[in-house]
Design an enzyme around this catalytic site. Structure first.
Site, short mmCIF file in Angstrom:
data_model
loop_
_atom_site.label_atom_id
_atom_site.label_comp_id
_atom_site.label_asym_id
_atom_site.label_seq_id
_atom_site.Cartn_x
_atom_site.Cartn_y
_atom_site.Cartn_z
N LYS A 198 -0.14 -0.13 18.74
CA LYS A 198 -1.08 -1.62 18.53
C LYS A 198 -0.15 -2.05 17.57
O LYS A 198 -0.05 -1.96 16.49
CB LYS A 198 -2.33 -1.30 18.28
CG LYS A 198 -3.11 -2.30 17.96
CD LYS A 198 -4.42 -2.68 17.15
CE LYS A 198 -3.80 -2.94 15.69
NZ LYS A 198 -3.24 -4.29 15.48
N GLU A 273 2.04 6.03 6.52
CA GLU A 273 3.00 5.35 5.66
C GLU A 273 2.59 4.13 5.07
O GLU A 273 2.20 3.13 5.65
CB GLU A 273 4.20 4.99 6.49
CG GLU A 273 5.53 4.84 5.75
CD GLU A 273 5.84 3.47 5.32
OE1 GLU A 273 5.71 3.17 4.29
OE2 GLU A 273 6.63 2.97 6.31
N CYS A 307 7.20 -2.26 1.93
CA CYS A 307 6.30 -1.22 0.97
C CYS A 307 6.80 -0.62 0.09
O CYS A 307 6.40 -0.13 -0.98
CB CYS A 307 5.74 -0.19 2.12
SG CYS A 307 6.91 0.42 3.07
N GLU A 404 -0.08 -3.72 -5.55
CA GLU A 404 1.05 -4.27 -4.54
C GLU A 404 0.74 -5.58 -4.35
O GLU A 404 -0.32 -5.90 -3.55
CB GLU A 404 0.99 -3.38 -3.16
CG GLU A 404 2.24 -3.58 -2.38
CD GLU A 404 2.24 -2.66 -1.07
OE1 GLU A 404 1.13 -2.40 -0.66
OE2 GLU A 404 3.16 -2.20 -0.54
P1 ADP Z 1 -2.22 -6.18 6.00
O1 ADP Z 1 -3.36 -6.10 4.93
O2 ADP Z 1 -0.78 -6.36 5.22
O3 ADP Z 1 -2.14 -7.32 7.16
P2 ADP Z 1 -3.00 -3.89 7.16
O4 ADP Z 1 -2.81 -2.66 6.70
O5 ADP Z 1 -4.27 -4.68 7.10
O6 ADP Z 1 -1.76 -4.94 6.42
O7 ADP Z 1 -2.44 -3.95 8.66
C1 ADP Z 1 -1.71 -3.04 9.40
C2 ADP Z 1 -1.84 -2.57 10.75
O8 ADP Z 1 -3.42 -2.09 10.71
C3 ADP Z 1 -2.33 -3.77 11.79
O9 ADP Z 1 -1.83 -3.33 12.75
C4 ADP Z 1 -3.42 -4.10 11.58
O10 ADP Z 1 -3.91 -4.76 12.83
C5 ADP Z 1 -4.05 -2.89 11.41
N1 ADP Z 1 -5.67 -2.78 11.12
C6 ADP Z 1 -6.04 -3.34 9.89
N2 ADP Z 1 -7.43 -3.00 9.86
C7 ADP Z 1 -7.53 -1.86 10.72
C8 ADP Z 1 -8.64 -1.12 10.80
N3 ADP Z 1 -9.69 -1.04 10.38
N4 ADP Z 1 -8.38 0.25 11.73
C9 ADP Z 1 -7.22 0.25 12.30
N5 ADP Z 1 -6.19 -0.59 12.23
C10 ADP Z 1 -6.40 -1.59 11.50
#
Ligand code: ADP
Length: 501
Positions: A198, A273, A307, A404
């Site tokens: 994804k 990570e 990161c 961060e």
């Molecule tokens: P940012 O906040 O910088 O956008 P995220 O950690 O939210 O970074 O996003 C990294 C990835 O995690 C993306 O592919 C996002 O769609 C996914 N993501 C965000 N929220 C969830 C969740 N609750 N469960 C699974 N994947 C998630």
């Protein structure tokens, strides 16, 4: 041909690619989302819609997981193909990525905002070389023969096998969209797993183009499935899915914790990570000619959206003013503009949300007494640009020093006592990376030994290699990416013990 004054024109294949609504890649076919919904991905340099993409959700994730399960249980991939055949396919994919490298570089720049000149020399070559490195590993996943402690050598033959963990869910971020896909896919493919990937909703395009090349390379159907969608829907469904054996995630620490909770239902294996607030330590004997550009690159590379960004710049008092002045001069000379401009050094933040987040941190820093030597605000009012920023006058407990920011913001912090600096550097919930700059390699190595971080760079920063493990101590994650370390996360160990008498 591009000149200094003119941006390169968009590759016709890229124009065609973004001009059509992109579909999900499930079981070797391009399909609409079950809901029929689509979502836009934006060009962050303009704020305009770049392309529309099918919006995967729970039902699509379920279809993709079932396809990956069938490919793992009954398809040729795990049961019939030899490791050498798998390795050749991965290598072929690497060749195809290399062949289409300009398209990938352009897609990455348009979707993420990064300078085209950087995606050409960093993101895309690192991607195909990463695939080649793991193509080589496919034939080298080995177990051991084990002499039993309590039995003589002729009584039992005991050995271990390393078998693929099974169906893997991989959730990746938007800062290096293609490279993060490669980091995840390489070891999973080398070990014989099947995958549901994804991509981040902000940057789904390069992963979808990669899906086309996966098809062209001839991977069996269902081995790799790619389902873009939002985190709270598609991502959460993948992390929680009971038929997924392992989830690998790269992203924020906050979401990493959600992934962990979601994974608890079937106790799937988890590797994470996550975020960082990496200390970059300059000792007074450092060679400032290389340290100053190194310190600037440590934070401003990829607009600080790394990161491992060197966001806390600790500088020994004697050279503090010189280093701050040098980093400030570099920041002020940086050309901050759309990534397609040939002289762009820094593009926009990936999204309006990210720009607002970074600016929110700047305001919180100013409220708490920090001062910007340069930058400190949004740039212009079209696109999501933030000025490269150097903050001083901070204290170690301020939000801008502890949290961060994921933007082009460095806090420069003087220190007097080199013996205390390690404790201050380690005073963070994170432990992803760190830097040390000194002409005295013994001093630098001694500091490196005490830092609680998964990577320590000495007299360099942001050096990545597929052979070099990367990952975090503390709340920066679980497990490692790259090297042979990551292969452990994609394999189960089976002990076989046969009686010989
Ligand atoms: P940012 O906040 O910088 O956008 P995220 O950690 O939210 O970074 O996003 C990294 C990835 O995690 C993306 O592919 C996002 O769609 C996914 N993501 C965000 N929220 C969830 C969740 N609750 N469960 C699974 N994947 C998630």
């Amino acid at each position: 041909m591009a000149t200094a004054a003119s941006a390169p024109s968009i590759d016709p294949n890229v124009s065609t690619f973004v001009g059509t609504t992109r579909k999900l890649f499930i079981n070797g076919k391009w399909v609409e989302a079950a809901s029929g919904k689509t979502f836009p991905t934006y060009n962050p340099a303009t704020g305009e819609v770049l392309a529309n993409v099918a919006e995967g959700d729970r039902e699509d994730i379920d279809r993709a997981v079932k396809a990956a399960r069938a490919a793992f249980e009954t398809g040729p991939w795990a049961k019939k193909m030899s490791p050498a055949q798998r390795g050749k396919l991965i290598w072929k994919l690497a060749d195809l990525i290399e062949k289409h490298q300009e398209e990938f570089a352009q897609l990455e720049s348009l979707d993420n905002g990064k300078p085209l000149k950087i995606s050409r020399i960093a993101d895309v070559p690192l991607t195909f070389e990463h695939m080649r490195y793991y193509a080589g590993w496919a034939t080298k996943i080995e177990g051991n023969t084990i002499p039993l402690t309590l039995a003589g050598p002729t009584k039992y033959l005991a050995y271990t096998l390393r078998e693929p963990v099974g169906v893997v869910g991989q959730i990746i971020p938007w800062n290096f969209p293609l490279l993060m896909a490669a980091w995840k896919l390489g070891p999973a493919l080398a070990t014989g797993c099947t995958i549901v990937l994804k991509p981040a909703e902000q940057t789904p395009l390069s992963a979808l183009r990669l899906g086309e090349l996966i098809q062209e390379a001839g991977f069996p159907d269902g081995v790799v499935n790619i389902v873009p969608g939002y985190g709270e829907t598609a991502g959460a469904a993948l992390a929680a899915h009971p038929e997924v054996d392992k989830v690998a995630f790269t992203g924020s620490t906050e979401v990493g914790k959600l992934i962990l909770h979601a994974a608890a239902g079937n106790l799937k294996k988890v590797s994470l990570e996550l975020g960082g607030k990496s200390p970059n330590i300059v000792l007074e004997d450092a060679d400032l000619n290389s340290t100053i550009p190194g310190a600037a690159g440590a934070i401003f590379f990829n607009h600080g959206q790394c990161c491992c960004a060197g966001s806390r710049l600790f500088v020994e008092e004697k050279v503090f003013d010189k280093v701050v002045e040098g980093v400030t001069q570099i920041a002020e000379k940086m050309q901050v503009k759309p990534g397609f401009e040939p002289d762009c050094d820094m593009g926009p933040m990936v999204s309006e949300e990210q720009m607002n987040r970074v600016c929110g941190y700047l305001e919180s820093g100013f409220r708490e007494g920090a001062k910007a030597v340069t930058g400190g605000a949004r740039l212009g009012n079209q696109g999501y640009f933030v000025k490269p920023t150097v903050l001083v006058n901070t204290t170690d407990k301020m939000k801008v020093v502890q949290e961060e920011i994921f933007g082009p913001v460095v806090t420069a912090i003087p220190f007097r006592d080199p013996n205390e600096i390690v404790a201050r550097a380690n005073d963070t919930i994170y432990g992803l990376a760190a830097g040390v700059w000194s002409r005295d390699i013994k001093r630098a190595l001694s500091v490196a030994a005490k830092l609680r971080a998964g990577t320590v760079w000495i007299n360099c920063y942001n050096v990545f290699d597929p052979a070099l493990p990367f990952g975090g101590y503390k709340q920066s994650g679980w497990g490692r990416e790259m090297g042979h370390e990551v292969l452990e996360h994609y394999t189960e160990v089976k002990s076989v013990c046969a009686a010989l008498t």
